[in-house]
Design a protein around this motif. Structure first.
Motif, PDB file in Angstrom:
ATOM      1  N   PRO A   6      -3.632   4.639  -6.640  1.00  0.00           N
ATOM      2  CA  PRO A   6      -4.810   5.236  -6.006  1.00  0.00           C
ATOM      3  C   PRO A   6      -4.972   6.683  -6.465  1.00  0.00           C
ATOM      4  O   PRO A   6      -3.992   7.342  -6.788  1.00  0.00           O
ATOM      5  CB  PRO A   6      -4.472   5.186  -4.513  1.00  0.00           C
ATOM      6  CG  PRO A   6      -3.281   4.320  -4.393  1.00  0.00           C
ATOM      7  CD  PRO A   6      -2.596   4.304  -5.693  1.00  0.00           C
ATOM      8  N   SER A   7      -6.177   7.141  -6.483  1.00  0.00           N
ATOM      9  CA  SER A   7      -6.393   8.505  -6.947  1.00  0.00           C
ATOM     10  C   SER A   7      -6.001   9.487  -5.854  1.00  0.00           C
ATOM     11  O   SER A   7      -5.812   9.134  -4.699  1.00  0.00           O
ATOM     12  CB  SER A   7      -7.859   8.699  -7.341  1.00  0.00           C
ATOM     13  OG  SER A   7      -8.652   8.446  -6.219  1.00  0.00           O
ATOM     14  N   VAL A   8      -5.883  10.716  -6.263  1.00  0.00           N
ATOM     15  CA  VAL A   8      -5.380  11.767  -5.393  1.00  0.00           C
ATOM     16  C   VAL A   8      -6.314  11.978  -4.207  1.00  0.00           C
ATOM     17  O   VAL A   8      -7.526  11.846  -4.329  1.00  0.00           O
ATOM     18  CB  VAL A   8      -5.247  13.058  -6.202  1.00  0.00           C
ATOM     19  CG1 VAL A   8      -4.658  14.152  -5.337  1.00  0.00           C
ATOM     20  CG2 VAL A   8      -4.378  12.804  -7.409  1.00  0.00           C
ATOM     21  N   MET A   9      -5.713  12.311  -3.081  1.00  0.00           N
ATOM     22  CA  MET A   9      -6.439  12.659  -1.862  1.00  0.00           C
ATOM     23  C   MET A   9      -7.235  11.490  -1.310  1.00  0.00           C
ATOM     24  O   MET A   9      -8.075  11.654  -0.453  1.00  0.00           O
ATOM     25  CB  MET A   9      -7.391  13.847  -2.099  1.00  0.00           C
ATOM     26  CG  MET A   9      -6.682  15.143  -2.365  1.00  0.00           C
ATOM     27  SD  MET A   9      -5.632  15.620  -0.979  1.00  0.00           S
ATOM     28  CE  MET A   9      -5.280  17.309  -1.401  1.00  0.00           C
ATOM     29  N   GLU A  10      -6.922  10.303  -1.822  1.00  0.00           N
ATOM     30  CA  GLU A  10      -7.577   9.118  -1.288  1.00  0.00           C
ATOM     31  C   GLU A  10      -6.863   8.739   0.000  1.00  0.00           C
ATOM     32  O   GLU A  10      -5.643   8.772   0.067  1.00  0.00           O
ATOM     33  CB  GLU A  10      -7.456   7.989  -2.313  1.00  0.00           C
ATOM     34  CG  GLU A  10      -8.301   6.787  -2.005  1.00  0.00           C
ATOM     35  CD  GLU A  10      -8.142   5.749  -3.088  1.00  0.00           C
ATOM     36  OE1 GLU A  10      -7.446   4.748  -2.848  1.00  0.00           O
ATOM     37  OE2 GLU A  10      -8.694   5.961  -4.186  1.00  0.00           O
ATOM     38  N   PRO A  11      -7.600   8.386   1.031  1.00  0.00           N
ATOM     39  CA  PRO A  11      -6.947   7.934   2.253  1.00  0.00           C
ATOM     40  C   PRO A  11      -6.018   6.763   1.921  1.00  0.00           C
ATOM     41  O   PRO A  11      -6.384   5.879   1.139  1.00  0.00           O
ATOM     42  CB  PRO A  11      -8.103   7.492   3.144  1.00  0.00           C
ATOM     43  CG  PRO A  11      -9.290   8.202   2.621  1.00  0.00           C
ATOM     44  CD  PRO A  11      -9.068   8.383   1.150  1.00  0.00           C
ATOM     45  N   ALA A  12      -4.841   6.791   2.479  1.00  0.00           N
ATOM     46  CA  ALA A  12      -3.871   5.748   2.164  1.00  0.00           C
ATOM     47  C   ALA A  12      -2.975   5.536   3.366  1.00  0.00           C
ATOM     48  O   ALA A  12      -2.880   6.384   4.244  1.00  0.00           O
ATOM     49  CB  ALA A  12      -3.042   6.151   0.955  1.00  0.00           C
ATOM     50  N   SER A  13      -2.301   4.389   3.353  1.00  0.00           N
ATOM     51  CA  SER A  13      -1.390   4.089   4.446  1.00  0.00           C
ATOM     52  C   SER A  13       0.044   4.124   3.913  1.00  0.00           C
ATOM     53  O   SER A  13       0.258   4.078   2.700  1.00  0.00           O
ATOM     54  CB  SER A  13      -1.694   2.707   4.992  1.00  0.00           C
ATOM     55  OG  SER A  13      -1.315   1.749   4.028  1.00  0.00           O
ATOM     56  N   MET A  17       1.978   3.697   0.001  1.00  0.00           N
ATOM     57  CA  MET A  17       3.055   4.519  -0.554  1.00  0.00           C
ATOM     58  C   MET A  17       4.262   3.659  -0.917  1.00  0.00           C
ATOM     59  O   MET A  17       4.884   3.841  -1.958  1.00  0.00           O
ATOM     60  CB  MET A  17       3.432   5.605   0.463  1.00  0.00           C
ATOM     61  CG  MET A  17       4.429   6.641  -0.062  1.00  0.00           C
ATOM     62  SD  MET A  17       3.773   7.683  -1.393  1.00  0.00           S
ATOM     63  CE  MET A  17       5.080   7.589  -2.586  1.00  0.00           C
TER      64      MET A  17
ATOM     65  N   TYR B  13      -3.658   9.463   6.655  1.00  0.00           N
ATOM     66  CA  TYR B  13      -2.860  10.012   5.550  1.00  0.00           C
ATOM     67  C   TYR B  13      -3.686  10.074   4.270  1.00  0.00           C
ATOM     68  O   TYR B  13      -4.626   9.306   4.101  1.00  0.00           O
ATOM     69  CB  TYR B  13      -1.644   9.117   5.261  1.00  0.00           C
ATOM     70  CG  TYR B  13      -0.639   9.074   6.373  1.00  0.00           C
ATOM     71  CD1 TYR B  13       0.293  10.100   6.507  1.00  0.00           C
ATOM     72  CD2 TYR B  13      -0.617   8.010   7.270  1.00  0.00           C
ATOM     73  CE1 TYR B  13       1.239  10.063   7.514  1.00  0.00           C
ATOM     74  CE2 TYR B  13       0.328   7.970   8.273  1.00  0.00           C
ATOM     75  CZ  TYR B  13       1.251   9.000   8.394  1.00  0.00           C
ATOM     76  OH  TYR B  13       2.178   8.959   9.380  1.00  0.00           O
ATOM     77  N   VAL B  14      -3.242  10.970   3.402  1.00  0.00           N
ATOM     78  CA  VAL B  14      -3.797  10.938   2.046  1.00  0.00           C
ATOM     79  C   VAL B  14      -2.637  10.971   1.063  1.00  0.00           C
ATOM     80  O   VAL B  14      -1.548  11.481   1.353  1.00  0.00           O
ATOM     81  CB  VAL B  14      -4.732  12.142   1.757  1.00  0.00           C
ATOM     82  CG1 VAL B  14      -6.028  12.007   2.523  1.00  0.00           C
ATOM     83  CG2 VAL B  14      -4.037  13.450   2.043  1.00  0.00           C
ATOM     84  N   LEU B  15      -2.894  10.444  -0.133  1.00  0.00           N
ATOM     85  CA  LEU B  15      -1.898  10.495  -1.198  1.00  0.00           C
ATOM     86  C   LEU B  15      -2.071  11.804  -1.960  1.00  0.00           C
ATOM     87  O   LEU B  15      -3.188  12.192  -2.280  1.00  0.00           O
ATOM     88  CB  LEU B  15      -2.102   9.340  -2.177  1.00  0.00           C
ATOM     89  CG  LEU B  15      -1.486   8.001  -1.795  1.00  0.00           C
ATOM     90  CD1 LEU B  15      -1.942   6.956  -2.797  1.00  0.00           C
ATOM     91  CD2 LEU B  15       0.030   8.092  -1.770  1.00  0.00           C
ATOM     92  N   ARG B 260      -3.291  14.037   6.816  1.00  0.00           N
ATOM     93  CA  ARG B 260      -4.599  14.553   6.395  1.00  0.00           C
ATOM     94  C   ARG B 260      -4.751  16.036   6.736  1.00  0.00           C
ATOM     95  O   ARG B 260      -5.248  16.816   5.918  1.00  0.00           O
ATOM     96  CB  ARG B 260      -5.695  13.738   7.080  1.00  0.00           C
ATOM     97  CG  ARG B 260      -7.092  14.192   6.771  1.00  0.00           C
ATOM     98  CD  ARG B 260      -8.068  13.254   7.399  1.00  0.00           C
ATOM     99  NE  ARG B 260      -8.277  12.093   6.530  1.00  0.00           N
ATOM    100  CZ  ARG B 260      -9.320  11.989   5.701  1.00  0.00           C
ATOM    101  NH1 ARG B 260     -10.225  12.927   5.648  1.00  0.00           N
ATOM    102  NH2 ARG B 260      -9.479  10.942   4.940  1.00  0.00           N
TER     103      ARG B 260
END
Lengths: 287, 266
Positions: A6-13, A17, B13-15, B260
């Motif tokens: 996933p790209s950076v700063m994309e909401p993720a769970s 990760m 959360y964000v990556l 976030r």
């Protein structure tokens, strides 16, 4: 597994990760296993003169790189008399612990283009063709060698073990010797040692009189202006342990190539054998 | 803060991409490369053990005692982990490892892996230069002062929070220092490797010691830079262990999962 992270700063769970982690750690395990595998593979390869052949191949690559970069115009550092260090005896291969009769010593030169002419190089060029001259060994006395121009130089001798000493040497340049007693050209045409050394056969082999120690040299290192055939060290005639009556001093090579008590010199197109290169060391040993 | 393991709504959360793929490769390649360089360097060093510990004019002994190169295995070490060998008197023993009489092998490895060390180092520096990542690594003007606060903070002597950015001043100084050490390794290495044909390089070190040749000085620097590398390694691993799993995971995966709210401050 998705193809793209996933790209950076994309909401993720945390699940995302974990998925990324799994993939990366699988890569990491693979990379560690391959590194160990490659290492083991190299270690277990067939020995080529004392080292696994992949390492011998890289030594060959290094030799090619540094042969191309080599220039006889560059010189090893020279020192003043005050910097001369204590003498050190190292290496007795070639039966150096037993004295020889120096008065009976003569240098055998093999593979020379022809017997040296009385004076000029044009005489040499006109003499018999190289194919039959190669069969005749020349016998050269110390006096004949000493009739060439003398050179004194204070240079550092680098032992392959890591130590070094600074010594004063007196002798003749090998290039002057080779001009007087020329190697043949690779194609058999008349040699011109000083102006066209690149046409000469590629190697010089040197051996002690008993054949117990021997070194191989590439022609361009042998013809380097600081490569000397010496009979004096630190103002005194060489002792037998230091290689009397005649030894090689070649600052562009490790000490192992600075052969003592030379008995035979051979010009050759084939890579000569070398005592230490047979035991895992680099054949080129250039500095 | 919510634990990583709980399933939470996706948008909490964000990556964050902490380390690009290239940096991670440049970083991890150093591990086997430096290990093999130092190991083969020890095989070479064995042949001429010049570094001694001296104090008050006395020679206390060599930096590495002879027994260090071929230590006898204690009885409790299983045999399959040991190496059979003989001592100078010809008696057979089991050893933990053997780094004696392997000069030729050490040189062959050293001058092979040196290519990887050099190429990896050059590519890393080029990457830093062209990607702009050098801005994160290069120390700023007040870095020295700030790095003291970082060290005090790490020793639990300074309690206030440190400024939040990718690398703190102490890290910047350490990472820039280790790049410079790599460069010094390369320069002293080539100087020792070609002291005659490429003598201009070894001459950089001429005159640093009135009694020793430039070659000897270069060898000395090559050795002590290695020791400094090992010192860096010990501190680095200690700091990584202190920083914890998420930090380590970042250097492997490249990513970190961040709140976030926190991410806005990054």
């Amino acid at each position: 597994m998705s193809a793209k992270p996933p790209s950076v700063m994309e909401p993720a769970s945390p699940k995302d990760m974990r998925r990324i982690s799994r993939r990366s750690f699988a890569w990491a395990v693979g990379a560690v296993a391959s590194t160990i595998g490659i290492g083991r593979w190299i270690f277990t390869r067939r020995q080529d003169a004392g080292v696994p052949w992949p390492l011998r191949a890289i030594l060959g690559l290094n030799e090619n790189v540094w042969t191309d970069l080599f220039s006889s115009k560059r010189q090893a550092p020279t020192y003043t008399e005050a910097r001369v260090t204590a003498e050190r005896i190292n290496g007795d291969e070639g039966d150096l612990l037993n004295d020889i009769d120096l008065s009976a010593w003569k240098l055998t030169l093999s593979g020379a283009h022809s017997k040296p002419g009385p004076s000029t190089t044009s005489d040499l060029a006109d003499s018999a063709d190289s194919s039959d001259s190669n069969d005749k060994d020349l016998s050269i006395t110390l006096k004949q060698i000493q009739s060439l121009p003398h050179v004194e130089q204070i240079t550092e001798l680098f032992c392959i073990e890591g130590w070094s000493i600074v010594q004063r040497w007196k002798g003749v340049r090998f290039r002057d010797f080779a001009a007087k007693y020329p190697p043949p050209n690779a194609d058999g045409s008349p040699p011109d040692v000083l102006n066209h050394p690149e046409n000469l056969v590629s190697y010089v082999a040197m051996e002690t009189p008993d054949g117990g120690y021997y070194v191989g040299l590439d022609m361009q290192s042998a013809l380097h202006p600081q490569t000397l055939l010496c009979w004096e060290m630190n103002g005194k005639p060489l002792t037998q342990e230091h290689g009397a009556p005649l030894r090689l001093v070649i600052p562009v090579k490790y000490g192992v190539k600075n052969i003592k008590r030379i008995g035979t010199i051979t010009y050759t197109a084939d890579k000569p054998k070398d005592y230490w290169a047979e035991q895992g060391y680099d054949w080129y040993a250039g500095l | 803060m919510t634990s990583d393991t709980q399933e939470t709504p996706r948008d909490e959360y964000v990556l964050v991409n902490k380390h690009p793929l290239a940096i991670r490769w440049f970083h991890w390649i150093n591990f086997p490369v430096l290990f093999l360089m130092i190991w083969s360097g020890v095989l070479i060093y064995w042949a001429n053990r010049v570094m001694h510990i001296r104090a008050f004019g006395h020679d206390i002994g060599p930096l590495f005692p002879d027994s260090w190169y071929q230590p006898m295995a204690p009885k409790w070490v299983p045999t399959w982990l040991t190496i059979a060998g003989t001592d100078d008197a010809g008696t057979a023993h089991q050893y933990l490892w053997n780094m004696s009489y392997r000069l030729a092998e050490g040189m062959a490895w050293h001058f092979t892996i040196a290519w990887l060390f050099t190429i990896n180092g050059i590519l890393y520096v080029l990457y830093l230069a062209f990607s702009g990542a050098w801005r994160q690594v290069l120390p700023r003007r007040n870095a020295f002062k700030e790095s003291i606060l970082v060290i005090l903070h790490d020793l639990y002597l300074y309690r206030k929070p440190l400024p939040v950015r990718k690398y703190n001043a102490a890290q910047q100084i350490a990472y820039t220092g280790v790049i410079l050490m790599g460069a010094l390794m390369f320069i002293t290495g080539v100087a020792i490797y070609k002291p005659s044909d490429q003598s201009w390089l070894v001459q950089i070190f001429a005159g640093l010691d009135r009694h020793e040749t430039a070659y000897t000085v270069a060898k000395f620097l090559h050795f002590w830079t290695t020791m400094a590398f090992l010192g860096f390694f010990v501190v680095h691993v200690g700091q990584v262990m202190k920083a914890g799993w998420k930090n380590f995971r970042g250097m492997v995966t490249g990513y970190d999962l961040v709140d976030r709210e926190e991410a806005i401050n990054l």
